[in-house]
Write a protein that holds these residues in place. Sequence first.
Motif, PDB file in Angstrom:
ATOM      1  N   ARG A  77     -14.160  -0.149   4.185  1.00 33.10           N
ATOM      2  CA  ARG A  77     -12.693  -0.220   5.009  1.00 33.10           C
ATOM      3  C   ARG A  77     -12.370   0.833   4.699  1.00 33.10           C
ATOM      4  N   ARG A  78     -11.439   1.207   3.458  1.00 35.48           N
ATOM      5  CA  ARG A  78     -11.077   1.702   2.564  1.00 35.48           C
ATOM      6  C   ARG A  78     -11.341   3.277   2.287  1.00 35.48           C
ATOM      7  N   GLU A  79     -13.261   3.133   3.054  1.00 39.39           N
ATOM      8  CA  GLU A  79     -13.614   4.769   2.882  1.00 39.39           C
ATOM      9  C   GLU A  79     -12.739   5.205   3.999  1.00 39.39           C
ATOM     10  N   THR A  80     -12.695   4.532   4.921  1.00 38.80           N
ATOM     11  CA  THR A  80     -12.508   5.248   6.093  1.00 38.80           C
ATOM     12  C   THR A  80     -10.877   5.045   6.228  1.00 38.80           C
ATOM     13  N   TYR A  81      -9.984   4.668   5.730  1.00 35.17           N
ATOM     14  CA  TYR A  81      -8.707   4.135   5.571  1.00 35.17           C
ATOM     15  C   TYR A  81      -8.047   5.700   5.612  1.00 35.17           C
ATOM     16  N   ILE A  82      -6.641   5.592   6.339  1.00 39.66           N
ATOM     17  CA  ILE A  82      -6.190   6.860   6.976  1.00 39.66           C
ATOM     18  C   ILE A  82      -4.932   7.053   6.106  1.00 39.66           C
ATOM     19  N   GLY A  83      -5.195   8.119   4.559  1.00 41.71           N
ATOM     20  CA  GLY A  83      -4.423   8.352   4.166  1.00 41.71           C
ATOM     21  C   GLY A  83      -3.596   7.067   2.269  1.00 41.71           C
ATOM     22  N   PRO A  84      -3.045   7.148   1.974  1.00 36.92           N
ATOM     23  CA  PRO A  84      -2.978   6.198   0.166  1.00 36.92           C
ATOM     24  C   PRO A  84      -3.361   5.260   1.303  1.00 36.92           C
ATOM     25  N   TRP A  85      -4.426   4.093   0.009  1.00 35.71           N
ATOM     26  CA  TRP A  85      -4.041   3.246   0.294  1.00 35.71           C
ATOM     27  C   TRP A  85      -3.120   2.427  -0.700  1.00 35.71           C
ATOM     28  N   LEU A  86      -2.003   1.095  -0.327  1.00 37.75           N
ATOM     29  CA  LEU A  86      -1.484   0.459  -1.501  1.00 37.75           C
ATOM     30  C   LEU A  86      -1.793  -0.823  -1.210  1.00 37.75           C
ATOM     31  N   PRO A  87      -1.809  -1.988  -2.182  1.00 36.95           N
ATOM     32  CA  PRO A  87      -1.863  -3.335  -1.979  1.00 36.95           C
ATOM     33  C   PRO A  87      -0.490  -3.436  -0.994  1.00 36.95           C
ATOM     34  N   ASP A  88      -0.129  -5.252  -0.458  1.00 38.60           N
ATOM     35  CA  ASP A  88       0.319  -5.516   0.460  1.00 38.60           C
ATOM     36  C   ASP A  88       1.407  -5.778  -0.236  1.00 38.60           C
ATOM     37  N   PRO A  89       2.827  -5.835   0.049  1.00 41.28           N
ATOM     38  CA  PRO A  89       4.274  -5.966  -0.623  1.00 41.28           C
ATOM     39  C   PRO A  89       4.573  -7.042  -0.662  1.00 41.28           C
ATOM     40  N   ILE A  90       4.390  -8.100  -2.194  1.00 38.81           N
ATOM     41  CA  ILE A  90       4.261  -9.175  -3.009  1.00 38.81           C
ATOM     42  C   ILE A  90       6.572  -9.089  -2.491  1.00 38.81           C
ATOM     43  N   VAL A  91       7.637  -9.694  -1.881  1.00 41.28           N
ATOM     44  CA  VAL A  91       8.680  -9.337  -2.620  1.00 41.28           C
ATOM     45  C   VAL A  91       9.910 -10.387  -3.037  1.00 41.28           C
ATOM     46  N   ASP A  92       9.851  -9.885  -4.156  1.00 42.59           N
ATOM     47  CA  ASP A  92      11.095 -11.087  -4.318  1.00 42.59           C
ATOM     48  C   ASP A  92      10.352 -12.606  -5.110  1.00 42.59           C
ATOM     49  N   GLU A  93       8.747 -12.536  -5.592  1.00 42.45           N
ATOM     50  CA  GLU A  93       8.117 -13.887  -5.915  1.00 42.45           C
ATOM     51  C   GLU A  93       8.160 -12.973  -7.734  1.00 42.45           C
ATOM     52  N   GLU A  94       8.796 -13.664  -8.270  1.00 43.38           N
ATOM     53  CA  GLU A  94       9.052 -13.528  -9.930  1.00 43.38           C
ATOM     54  C   GLU A  94       7.751 -13.942 -10.313  1.00 43.38           C
TER      55      GLU A  94
END
Length: 284
Positions: A77-94
Amino acid sequence: MEAALDDAAASFDPLRRTLTRVAYRMLGSVADAEDAVQEAFIRWMKADRAQIREPEAFLRRTVTRLCLDQLKSARRRRETYIGPWLPDPIVDEEEEEDVTLPLMLALERLSPLERAAFLLHDVFGADFEEVAETIGRDAAACRQLAARARSHVREARPRYTLEKERGLELARAFFDASRSGDMTALGSMLAADVSMHADGGGKRSAAQQPVLGFDDVMKFHKALAALFLKHGSELVRMSSVNGLPGFVTRESDGEFQTTAFEVEDGKITAIYVVRNPDKLRHLH
């Protein structure tokens, strides 16, 4: 049947958080990680649990194997991903600070087996016998896989210790300067070799390639500032994003956005923006 389900849940639920952390670090996707953990629970219900001496090790093996299978399709899937790929953001987890966003990106460059060996041994503390049983290689081969992975990700380890409060102060200053159009203040925060990476996934507007270098990043933010002044950008909260200082905003289209900063020696060296709504659903 109901009693068996309750029994399985009682032993599984205390481990769900740890298993989700394993799966997320393997896959970089919250939804995919949750799917892997749910499939592991189904297998746990069907297993002869009385014969399993170490439930956590058994379930960690199960989740890791499921993730290895998922990585094959994820890479396609990432071979056809549009633009830069970043992991899903995890917020406020120490606990996310043990694997920061730059390290997650470094893990993307590893083979699935290298990634599994490194995470299981170096991050989650599994011995190489468990790693070997999990990925189907002998312990010596697993040591080599982990060593190769370690050498690849070494540069992604933070070289400077940044106090959390100082990081959030810098993130707040960046938000204020970028949204008000104060380019002098904004420029004072950036390193000469700063880079910007924006993940819109083809679902929302974002730079199709990383923006590299002080001049281009400044030019990009000058254009963004005009849009922010015209359409607005609401700060939802300052937060840690994948172990980095950052913030969550709601933009003019009503969608969330996360921004995270890699900081070295007091200057921002990388800016990571996630705009793809598919990666932000869990924030709701």
